[in-house]
Design an enzyme around this catalytic site. Structure first.
Site, PDB file in Angstrom:
ATOM      1  N   ARG A   1     -19.876  -4.013   7.207  1.00 41.89           N
ATOM      2  CA  ARG A   1     -20.000  -5.466   7.094  1.00 41.89           C
ATOM      3  C   ARG A   1     -19.932  -5.857   5.624  1.00 41.89           C
ATOM      4  NH1 ARG A   1     -26.401  -6.968   8.328  1.00 41.89           N
ATOM      5  NH2 ARG A   1     -27.294  -5.869   6.530  1.00 41.89           N
TER       6      ARG A   1
ATOM      7  N   ASP B   1     -20.728   4.189   7.706  1.00 40.65           N
ATOM      8  CA  ASP B   1     -21.875   3.318   7.483  1.00 40.65           C
ATOM      9  C   ASP B   1     -23.021   3.801   8.364  1.00 40.65           C
ATOM     10  OD1 ASP B   1     -23.539   0.913   6.979  1.00 40.65           O
ATOM     11  OD2 ASP B   1     -21.653   0.013   6.337  1.00 40.65           O
TER      12      ASP B   1
ATOM     13  N   ASP C   1     -24.539   8.547   6.163  1.00 38.63           N
ATOM     14  CA  ASP C   1     -25.804   8.263   5.484  1.00 38.63           C
ATOM     15  C   ASP C   1     -25.719   8.881   4.092  1.00 38.63           C
ATOM     16  OD1 ASP C   1     -28.356   7.918   4.545  1.00 38.63           O
ATOM     17  OD2 ASP C   1     -29.356   8.912   6.231  1.00 38.63           O
TER      18      ASP C   1
ATOM     19  N   ASN D   1     -18.110   2.147  -1.828  1.00 36.87           N
ATOM     20  CA  ASN D   1     -18.721   0.823  -1.758  1.00 36.87           C
ATOM     21  C   ASN D   1     -20.189   0.856  -1.360  1.00 36.87           C
ATOM     22  OD1 ASN D   1     -18.683  -2.240  -1.267  1.00 36.87           O
ATOM     23  ND2 ASN D   1     -19.237  -1.442   0.745  1.00 36.87           N
TER      24      ASN D   1
ATOM     25  N   TYR E   1     -31.509  -1.037  -9.060  1.00 39.47           N
ATOM     26  CA  TYR E   1     -30.113  -1.303  -8.707  1.00 39.47           C
ATOM     27  C   TYR E   1     -29.244  -1.396  -9.957  1.00 39.47           C
ATOM     28  CZ  TYR E   1     -26.046  -3.716  -6.721  1.00 39.47           C
ATOM     29  OH  TYR E   1     -24.781  -4.070  -6.341  1.00 39.47           O
TER      30      TYR E   1
ATOM     31  N   LYS F   1     -26.126   1.114 -10.973  1.00 39.21           N
ATOM     32  CA  LYS F   1     -24.747   0.673 -11.159  1.00 39.21           C
ATOM     33  C   LYS F   1     -24.261   0.968 -12.575  1.00 39.21           C
ATOM     34  CE  LYS F   1     -23.864  -0.745  -7.023  1.00 39.21           C
ATOM     35  NZ  LYS F   1     -22.843  -0.060  -6.211  1.00 39.21           N
TER      36      LYS F   1
ATOM     37  N   THR G   1     -26.342 -10.308   0.186  1.00 38.47           N
ATOM     38  CA  THR G   1     -26.893 -11.131  -0.906  1.00 38.47           C
ATOM     39  C   THR G   1     -27.640 -12.352  -0.382  1.00 38.47           C
ATOM     40  OG1 THR G   1     -24.833 -12.399  -1.149  1.00 38.47           O
ATOM     41  CG2 THR G   1     -25.066 -10.399  -2.483  1.00 38.47           C
TER      42      THR G   1
END
Length: 255
Positions: free
Chosen positions: A21, A42, A68, A95, A162, A166, A200
Site C-alpha cells: 500500500r 510486505d 518481514d 521501499n 527514523y 534514513k 503519513t
C-alpha cells in the site's frame, strides 16, 4: 498540457519491498504499467494479495510474497522466491520501512524502538541488497533504488530513529555503489518529502503545512510525484548514474 512519455521497462524483472500500500503500491503499479514484471513483498498480506490480483486482472505480471524485513531469513527467502518467479532479476526497490519514533523527543525514545527501526530500515535494506546482488550482477541492467527520506537532509525533529535510519540508508547507498559498481550494478537513492499516503496519516497537520509552505512547488506531494524518478533510475537512461541521492520533494530541500 504536454503529454507525459512513460519510461519503458518492458520485460524488466523487478522486486519491491513494502509494496502492499501507499508509496510502495504506487511503485508496483507504475512499474507494471511501464511493462515490468514485478514481485513485491510486505507484511500486509490481504492488501498485498488484493493489489497483485487487481494488477493481474488489468493484464500485468505482478505477484505478491510475504516479507518481514525484521527477520533475516524472511528477506533471503523472499528474494529467492521472487527470483525464481521472475526467472532472474534486473532491479530492486528498497521501499519497506517503519517510523515508530514519530512525535517523540530523542530523550523519550526507548532502546527497543531504536533497535526495531534500525533492524527494518537499515539492516533490512542491507540484507535485501546483498541477497539480490548475485542475481543483479547476472543482468546487464542490474539496478538498486533505495528509498530514503528528506527528513535526513533537514533534520526533522521528534523523529530521530527514523531520521537516523534514513541517513544510514543514504550513506549505505554511496558505499554499496562503489562495491557493486565493479559488478555492473548501479545503486542510487531517492529522498521523498512528506507524501500523502496512509503511512503519513499520523503526521500532525502543522507538519504538512510546514512542508507545503516551504516547497518551491507549494502543493501537497502525492505518490505520482515519486514514481517517475524511481522508474528513471531503473531504466537504461540511468546506466551511468550510481551512488547518487535524488531529493524528490518539490524543492523543500535543495542540493
Amino acid at each position: 498540457m504536454r503529454d507525459v512519455v512513460p519510461v519503458a521497462l518492458n520485460g524488466r524483472r523487478v522486486i519491491v519491498t513494502g509494496g502492499a500500500r501507499g508509496l510502495g503500491a504506487a511503485f508496483v503499479a507504475a512499474l507494471a504499467q511501464a511493462g515490468a514484471r514485478v514481485v513485491f513483498g510486505d507484511l500486509l498480506h490481504d492488501d498485498g494479495e488484493a493489489l497483485a490480483a487487481s494488477l493481474r486482472a488489468a493484464g500485468h505480471q505482478v505477484s505478491y510474497r510475504p516479507l518481514d524485513l525484521a527477520q533475516p531469513a524472511s528477506v533471503a527467502a523472499f528474494v529467492e522466491a521472487a527470483v525464481a518467479t521472475l526467472g532472474g532479476l534486473d532491479g530492486l526497490v528498497n521501499n519497506a520501512a517503519i517510523t515508530n519514533s514519530g512525535g517523540k523527543l530523542a530523550t523519550e525514545l526507548s532502546i527497543d524502538t531504536w533497535d526495531a527501526v534500525m533492524n527494518v530500515n537499515v539492516r533490512g535494506t542491507w540484507l535485501a541488497c546483498t541477497a539480490a546482488l548475485p542475481h543483479l550482477r547476472d543482468s546487464a541492467r542490474g539496478a538498486i533504488v533505495n528509498v530514503a527520506s528528506d527528513t535526513a537532509l533537514w533534520g526533522a525533529p521528534k523523529l530521530l530513529a527514523y531520521v537516523a535510519s534514513k541517513g544510514a540508508v543514504i550513506a549505505m547507498t554511496h558505499s554499496l555503489a562503489r562495491e557493486f559498481g565493479e559488478q555492473g550494478v548501479t545503486v542510487n537513492a531517492i529522498a521523498p518529502g512528506l507524501t500523502e499516503v496512509e503511512a503519513t496519516a499520523y503526521v500532525p497537520q502543522a507538519r504538512h503545512d510546514y512542508y507545503c509552505e516551504g516547497r518551491a512547488l507549494p502543493r501537497a506531494q502525492v505518490p505520482a510525484d515519486v514514481t517517475g524518478p524511481v522508474l528513471f533510475l531503473l531504466s537504461d537512461a540511468a546506466r551511468f548514474v550510481t551512488g547518487q541521492l535524488l531529493p524528490v520533494n518539490g524543492g523543500f530541500v535543495m542540493n
